[in-house]
Design an enzyme around this catalytic site. Structure first.
Site, PDB file in Angstrom:
ATOM      1  N   THR A   1      37.050  41.858  65.785  1.00  0.00           N
ATOM      2  CA  THR A   1      35.591  41.805  65.842  1.00  0.00           C
ATOM      3  C   THR A   1      35.097  43.064  66.532  1.00  0.00           C
ATOM      4  OG1 THR A   1      33.646  40.522  66.479  1.00  0.00           O
ATOM      5  CG2 THR A   1      35.569  40.298  67.901  1.00  0.00           C
ATOM      6  N   GLU A   2      34.089  43.692  65.926  1.00  0.00           N
ATOM      7  CA  GLU A   2      33.691  45.052  66.313  1.00  0.00           C
ATOM      8  C   GLU A   2      33.237  45.163  67.762  1.00  0.00           C
ATOM      9  OE1 GLU A   2      30.745  44.951  63.310  1.00  0.00           O
ATOM     10  OE2 GLU A   2      29.065  44.959  64.692  1.00  0.00           O
TER      11      GLU A   2
END
Lengths: 232, 218
Positions: B51-52
């Protein structure tokens, strides 16, 4: 060379922030956002601020409240629009603040570059898109790149989990996000933590932000129940 | 008016994307429709989700007492961590992406062009507040970028187009397009139709204003 100052109140911690300052605010949504420091900034006299943050506030607290109070002149961010960004939306549509929209990875790398002494860098992100218009580009080994410049600030407001008495910081989970790079990119870094622990009690292998980047620390009691409630 | 084709539903499509992700891959799922893919990844596949906002090894959505305000995904939804998860700051997270360390990124789209240009961040309407987030970094960063979308807009025009009319997210970055009516492979010599769902090849070719290659028999 500087010694970290520990403060009893958030108001005291943000007291030196001048009108017109560029202020970085850590956080991704509410995770890692130094809500209590931003609320103290609202209590202070500083206005005409440029805010560098991933988002432009949500709900009615923190960054959103700062915008609601008309204290922000410009926002540099990647994602201002969200379901509860009504204060930003209203100010933007009324022309009361300026927006510089930056792709998220470029925002992070520009902040990192400022702290790392980089003059500018070529990145493939955004090449050929409207967000690269007017910027210098170069094709390197067959791939297009855009020249991006560091993003500096007078002040960074950062939320971390623990600080020791020297200002070494550890974070919690995804609340780390922009904290470490903003702490390095600003001239003055003001940190709110959940806990202050004795020097020597943090495992040096696990320190994420070394104390050299930290100037002011204040312990706050986060309102965990309302933070959790916001997810319901 | 052309005939209406039903195709497959979003969950079935998410299952097809999940089945195409090799075991052990590092994967980023964009917000919206691509998030559904996670429901069809089996624990035994060893696929690790990135997840960024700064995590590898993301687990399912957090429920009830699991909710931790310090643990969210790119859509700012509370999530959980799996054993072996790791956290890192934002510049590292995007370096991981931009540096080509992730195998697959799955994104939604407004339009994809025949050569793989992607438009998914802005409608370009003057009254819209622009918001890009990590879209441009995700589009060009992973080894392969998959798009998941309905093939047709509400007014029946195809979103696979000769040239994108919406503002671009990235150039020549999409390698596959998964839709409710067909799966398309964007290859150097053209757009290959890999699968058809409830529609014949000729009917599909009539809907899409892009030269296609019939790869359904491959």
């Amino acid at each position: 060379m500087s010694k970290v100052t520990f403060h009893d109140t958030t108001l005291e911690a943000v007291a030196g922030i001048p009108t017109g300052a560029t202020v970085m605010v850590s956080g991704f949504g509410s995770a890692g956002q130094p809500v209590e420091l931003v609320e103290a900034l609202i209590e202070s006299a500083a206005t005409e601020l440029t805010i560098v943050s991933n988002n432009a506030g949500g709900g009615d607290v923190g960054l959103a409240a700062l915008i609601r109070e008309g204290r922000v002149r410009k926002v540099v961010c990647s994602f201002p629009r969200q379901v509860d960004s009504w204060h930003f939306d209203e100010a933007y549509r009324a022309g009361r603040l300026e927006l510089e929209l930056v792709p998220q990875g470029n925002l992070a790398e520009r902040i990192r570059a400022a702290g790392a002494g980089i003059g500018a860098f070529f990145t493939p992100t955004g090449y050929g898109t409207p967000l690269a218009e007017g910027k210098e580009t170069r094709v390197i080994d067959g791939r297009g790149y855009v020249l991006e410049h560091p993003l500096r600030a007078e002040v960074a407001l950062v939320a971390a989990h623990r600080s020791d008495r020297l200002g070494n910081l550890v974070y919690r989970k995804t609340a780390r996000n922009f904290g470490p790079i903003m702490a390095a990119a600003a001239e003055t870094t003001i940190v709110q933590v959940d806990e202050v622990v004795p020097t020597g009690s943090l495992d040096p292998e696990n320190v994420v932000t070394p104390c050299v980047y930290v100037d002011h620390v204040v312990r706050v009691d986060r309102d965990r129940a309302s933070l959790i409630g916001a997810f319901k | 008016m052309s005939a209406t084709f039903t195709g497959i539903d979003r969950d079935t499509l998410a299952g097809i994307v999940a089945a195409d992700i090799p075991a052990g891959s590092f994967v980023n799922l964009g917000i919206g429709l691509p998030t559904k893919v996670s429901n069809f990844l089996t624990p035994g596949s060893g696929v690790q989700l990135h997840t960024e906002n700064g995590m590898l090894g993301m687990g399912p959505e957090a429920l009830g007492d699991e909710v931790d305000p310090d643990l969210v995904n790119a859509g700012k939804v509370a999530v959980t961590e799996l054993p072996g998860a790791s956290y890192f700051h934002h510049a590292d997270s995007f370096a991981m992406m931009r540096g080509g360390h992730l195998d697959i990124c799955v994104l939604g789209a407004y339009q994809v062009s025949a050569r793989g240009d992607l438009a998914n961040w802005h409608t370009g309407r003057p009254d819209d507040i622009p918001a890009v987030g990590g879209a441009m970094d995700l589009a060009i960063g992973a080894k392969q970028t998959f798009v998941m979308m309905s093939l047709l807009t509400r007014d029946g025009s195809a979103k696979l187009v000769p040239e994108c009319s919406y503002p671009l997210t990235g150039l020549q970055c999409v390698s596959r397009v998964y839709t409710d009516l067909a799966v398309f492979l964007i290859e150097p010599d053209g757009v290959v139709v890999r699968d058809l769902f409830g529609i014949g090849y000729d009917d599909l070719a009539a809907l899409v204003d892009v030269p296609l290659v019939d790869g359904t028999g491959r």
